[in-house]
Write an enzyme that holds these catalytic residues in place. Sequence first.
Site, PDB file in Angstrom:
ATOM      1  N   ASP A  58      -8.773 -45.186 -10.160  1.00 27.30           N
ATOM      2  CA  ASP A  58      -8.528 -46.621  -9.942  1.00 27.30           C
ATOM      3  C   ASP A  58      -7.119 -46.854  -9.401  1.00 27.30           C
ATOM      4  O   ASP A  58      -6.150 -46.251  -9.890  1.00 27.30           O
ATOM      5  CB  ASP A  58      -8.643 -47.384 -11.257  1.00 27.30           C
ATOM      6  CG  ASP A  58      -9.999 -47.238 -11.933  1.00 27.30           C
ATOM      7  OD1 ASP A  58     -10.602 -46.161 -11.849  1.00 27.30           O
ATOM      8  OD2 ASP A  58     -10.435 -48.214 -12.570  1.00 27.30           O
ATOM      9  N   HIS A  65      -6.457 -50.469  -8.176  1.00 28.09           N
ATOM     10  CA  HIS A  65      -6.372 -51.875  -8.599  1.00 28.09           C
ATOM     11  C   HIS A  65      -5.263 -52.688  -7.937  1.00 28.09           C
ATOM     12  O   HIS A  65      -4.455 -53.311  -8.620  1.00 28.09           O
ATOM     13  CB  HIS A  65      -6.232 -51.952 -10.120  1.00 28.09           C
ATOM     14  CG  HIS A  65      -7.540 -51.809 -10.840  1.00 28.09           C
ATOM     15  ND1 HIS A  65      -8.584 -52.696 -10.671  1.00 28.09           N
ATOM     16  CD2 HIS A  65      -7.993 -50.869 -11.715  1.00 28.09           C
ATOM     17  CE1 HIS A  65      -9.612 -52.320 -11.430  1.00 28.09           C
ATOM     18  NE2 HIS A  65      -9.286 -51.199 -12.056  1.00 28.09           N
ATOM     19  N   ASP A 113     -12.553 -48.937  -7.389  1.00 26.24           N
ATOM     20  CA  ASP A 113     -11.650 -49.923  -7.998  1.00 26.24           C
ATOM     21  C   ASP A 113     -10.339 -50.021  -7.211  1.00 26.24           C
ATOM     22  O   ASP A 113      -9.255 -49.707  -7.717  1.00 26.24           O
ATOM     23  CB  ASP A 113     -11.405 -49.626  -9.476  1.00 26.24           C
ATOM     24  CG  ASP A 113     -12.500 -50.222 -10.362  1.00 26.24           C
ATOM     25  OD1 ASP A 113     -13.561 -50.585  -9.827  1.00 26.24           O
ATOM     26  OD2 ASP A 113     -12.290 -50.332 -11.587  1.00 26.24           O
ATOM     27  N   ASP A 118      -8.596 -56.186  -7.468  1.00 20.38           N
ATOM     28  CA  ASP A 118      -8.551 -56.900  -8.751  1.00 20.38           C
ATOM     29  C   ASP A 118      -7.345 -56.495  -9.597  1.00 20.38           C
ATOM     30  O   ASP A 118      -6.854 -55.370  -9.535  1.00 20.38           O
ATOM     31  CB  ASP A 118      -9.836 -56.689  -9.573  1.00 20.38           C
ATOM     32  CG  ASP A 118     -10.983 -57.583  -9.113  1.00 20.38           C
ATOM     33  OD1 ASP A 118     -10.723 -58.579  -8.417  1.00 20.38           O
ATOM     34  OD2 ASP A 118     -12.136 -57.281  -9.453  1.00 20.38           O
ATOM     35  N   ARG A 119      -6.911 -57.451 -10.379  1.00 17.10           N
ATOM     36  CA  ARG A 119      -5.790 -57.322 -11.321  1.00 17.10           C
ATOM     37  C   ARG A 119      -4.436 -57.230 -10.608  1.00 17.10           C
ATOM     38  O   ARG A 119      -3.556 -58.035 -10.845  1.00 17.10           O
ATOM     39  CB  ARG A 119      -5.990 -56.154 -12.284  1.00 17.10           C
ATOM     40  CG  ARG A 119      -7.164 -56.363 -13.252  1.00 17.10           C
ATOM     41  CD  ARG A 119      -7.173 -55.274 -14.315  1.00 17.10           C
ATOM     42  NE  ARG A 119      -8.267 -55.438 -15.253  1.00 17.10           N
ATOM     43  CZ  ARG A 119      -8.189 -56.075 -16.420  1.00 17.10           C
ATOM     44  NH1 ARG A 119      -7.066 -56.659 -16.762  1.00 17.10           N
ATOM     45  NH2 ARG A 119      -9.234 -56.143 -17.206  1.00 17.10           N
ATOM     46  N   ASN A 129     -16.799 -50.413 -10.016  1.00 20.46           N
ATOM     47  CA  ASN A 129     -17.451 -51.623 -10.534  1.00 20.46           C
ATOM     48  C   ASN A 129     -16.740 -52.890 -10.085  1.00 20.46           C
ATOM     49  O   ASN A 129     -17.355 -53.964 -10.008  1.00 20.46           O
ATOM     50  CB  ASN A 129     -17.547 -51.574 -12.061  1.00 20.46           C
ATOM     51  CG  ASN A 129     -16.198 -51.600 -12.752  1.00 20.46           C
ATOM     52  OD1 ASN A 129     -15.356 -50.729 -12.514  1.00 20.46           O
ATOM     53  ND2 ASN A 129     -15.972 -52.571 -13.617  1.00 20.46           N
ATOM     54  N   HIS A 130     -15.451 -52.797  -9.736  1.00 25.97           N
ATOM     55  CA  HIS A 130     -14.737 -53.992  -9.282  1.00 25.97           C
ATOM     56  C   HIS A 130     -15.026 -54.339  -7.822  1.00 25.97           C
ATOM     57  O   HIS A 130     -14.656 -55.425  -7.376  1.00 25.97           O
ATOM     58  CB  HIS A 130     -13.233 -53.854  -9.521  1.00 25.97           C
ATOM     59  CG  HIS A 130     -12.849 -54.177 -10.927  1.00 25.97           C
ATOM     60  ND1 HIS A 130     -12.379 -55.411 -11.313  1.00 25.97           N
ATOM     61  CD2 HIS A 130     -12.903 -53.430 -12.059  1.00 25.97           C
ATOM     62  CE1 HIS A 130     -12.149 -55.414 -12.617  1.00 25.97           C
ATOM     63  NE2 HIS A 130     -12.456 -54.218 -13.079  1.00 25.97           N
ATOM     64  N   HIS A 168     -17.423 -43.328  -9.962  1.00 23.01           N
ATOM     65  CA  HIS A 168     -16.487 -44.208 -10.654  1.00 23.01           C
ATOM     66  C   HIS A 168     -16.708 -44.196 -12.169  1.00 23.01           C
ATOM     67  O   HIS A 168     -15.790 -43.943 -12.946  1.00 23.01           O
ATOM     68  CB  HIS A 168     -16.600 -45.636 -10.129  1.00 23.01           C
ATOM     69  CG  HIS A 168     -15.627 -46.559 -10.793  1.00 23.01           C
ATOM     70  ND1 HIS A 168     -14.270 -46.476 -10.558  1.00 23.01           N
ATOM     71  CD2 HIS A 168     -15.790 -47.535 -11.725  1.00 23.01           C
ATOM     72  CE1 HIS A 168     -13.645 -47.382 -11.299  1.00 23.01           C
ATOM     73  NE2 HIS A 168     -14.547 -48.030 -12.016  1.00 23.01           N
ATOM     74  N   ARG A 206     -19.908 -52.829 -22.952  1.00 24.91           N
ATOM     75  CA  ARG A 206     -19.768 -53.397 -21.613  1.00 24.91           C
ATOM     76  C   ARG A 206     -20.938 -54.309 -21.243  1.00 24.91           C
ATOM     77  O   ARG A 206     -20.805 -55.137 -20.350  1.00 24.91           O
ATOM     78  CB  ARG A 206     -19.644 -52.269 -20.579  1.00 24.91           C
ATOM     79  CG  ARG A 206     -18.347 -51.471 -20.674  1.00 24.91           C
ATOM     80  CD  ARG A 206     -18.175 -50.630 -19.422  1.00 24.91           C
ATOM     81  NE  ARG A 206     -17.070 -49.692 -19.482  1.00 24.91           N
ATOM     82  CZ  ARG A 206     -15.817 -49.951 -19.100  1.00 24.91           C
ATOM     83  NH1 ARG A 206     -15.499 -51.144 -18.661  1.00 24.91           N
ATOM     84  NH2 ARG A 206     -14.887 -49.020 -19.153  1.00 24.91           N
ATOM     85  N   HIS A 254     -12.509 -45.329 -14.085  1.00 27.05           N
ATOM     86  CA  HIS A 254     -13.087 -46.481 -14.780  1.00 27.05           C
ATOM     87  C   HIS A 254     -12.373 -46.914 -16.052  1.00 27.05           C
ATOM     88  O   HIS A 254     -12.491 -48.077 -16.440  1.00 27.05           O
ATOM     89  CB  HIS A 254     -14.565 -46.167 -15.071  1.00 27.05           C
ATOM     90  CG  HIS A 254     -15.406 -47.326 -15.514  1.00 27.05           C
ATOM     91  ND1 HIS A 254     -15.273 -48.603 -15.007  1.00 27.05           N
ATOM     92  CD2 HIS A 254     -16.439 -47.399 -16.418  1.00 27.05           C
ATOM     93  CE1 HIS A 254     -16.168 -49.400 -15.555  1.00 27.05           C
ATOM     94  NE2 HIS A 254     -16.887 -48.691 -16.420  1.00 27.05           N
TER      95      HIS A 254
END
Length: 412
Positions: free
Chosen positions: A84, A86, A113, A116-117, A145-146, A197, A275, A302
């Site tokens: 990730d 991010h 990923d 995001d964030r 997943n993002h 991921h 989750r 992840h």
Amino acid sequence: MDPTPPSPITWPDEGTLTNEWVHGLMSSLEWSSWHLPPSQLPSVMPVNVFDSLILTASKILHKERNIVHVDDLDSDSKVVVVGDVHGQLHDLLFLLKDAGFPSQNQFYVFNGDYVDRGAWGLETFLVLLSWKVLMPDRVFLLRGNHESKYCTSMYGFEKEVLTKYGDKGKHVYRKCLGCFEALPLASIIAGRVYTAHGGLFRSPVLPKRTRGKKNRKVRLLEPETSSLKLGTLDELMQARRSVLDPPWEGSNLIPGDVLWSDPSMSNGLSPNEQRGIGLLWGPDCTEEFLKKYELKLIIRSHEGPDAREKRDGLGGMDIGYTIDHNVESGKLITIFSAPDYPQFQATKDRYRNKGAYIILQAPDFSDPQFRSFEAVMPRPKSNPFYDFENVIDSDDEMDKSALDTNEEQASH
């Protein structure tokens, strides 16, 4: 850094990217992160250039299978596996320089990923797409997943894009979502290493029709936990990945499993109740999968430091990686490449985790070398694009009502 503004990025006349163009893009996007407010990004990255880049990249990605095979390797080749990132642009740029930029002998597999964030998800994604277009057989971008409508509407990427591109923001966001759908789900490196991921996945439940009218709806029976079994690589290859949000129910569960599942220290395969999507799989499942396909490693991502502090029996993410299962046939590794994550933290004490990446080399590319690194500091000042103090944590149960709303909006 030179305070002189760079010229706006232009798309090459022939549409063929060069190493110089990609490095220029990285330099310009880094410059803008320091010197421009987000709404002025189009002065550096015009919409027409964005359109050309994402269209070209999407065409390449759509042609790739669900599992990409990284096989064109020789005794001088290195494969770098990245977790990730991010939206932490500056840490990604450091990683590329530290590990060595993609080249004929330097392969990259990114485990998803990208957004995001962090405050620079769009820039991060564009850097990676530019490398993909330049070296499509050396750089492999998998989906996380993002990379979904649900997550990007919750964790900042949608608002980030709308802020940066204003009246063109919805157009840019839609193009990104379309590109997310094209991202492959997994890789196999040198026939020895599986990466994805989240990780492993179930064998799908086939629909059973009841007798009656032709148009009667198919009813899918949710499997009992005891009936869950590991899926096969052939089933993964057949899964339908072109979905805005991988479903948590129905017959197309493999994409959600691959993107959202987590390892457990308890044997067996079970629904991932925390989750609300995906699975938990134990060391016995890791052994079964490795042995069946004659693999040595599973490398997944992840889970950052925030996720791991809630997981009993699993190691923390302080140094950017953990070895979660060490079984007879090989190992399961979690790799996380966003240091000092998340960028915006509501807790008084920051996690201050290191990020890491993995290097795989000849002869068999299954003896991982780990490289941990600190976050690039200082970061440019930036504001979050999501309510980081109150938003549902990504490791708590999925807000399925929000997902239902997204699906309704997407269908109109």
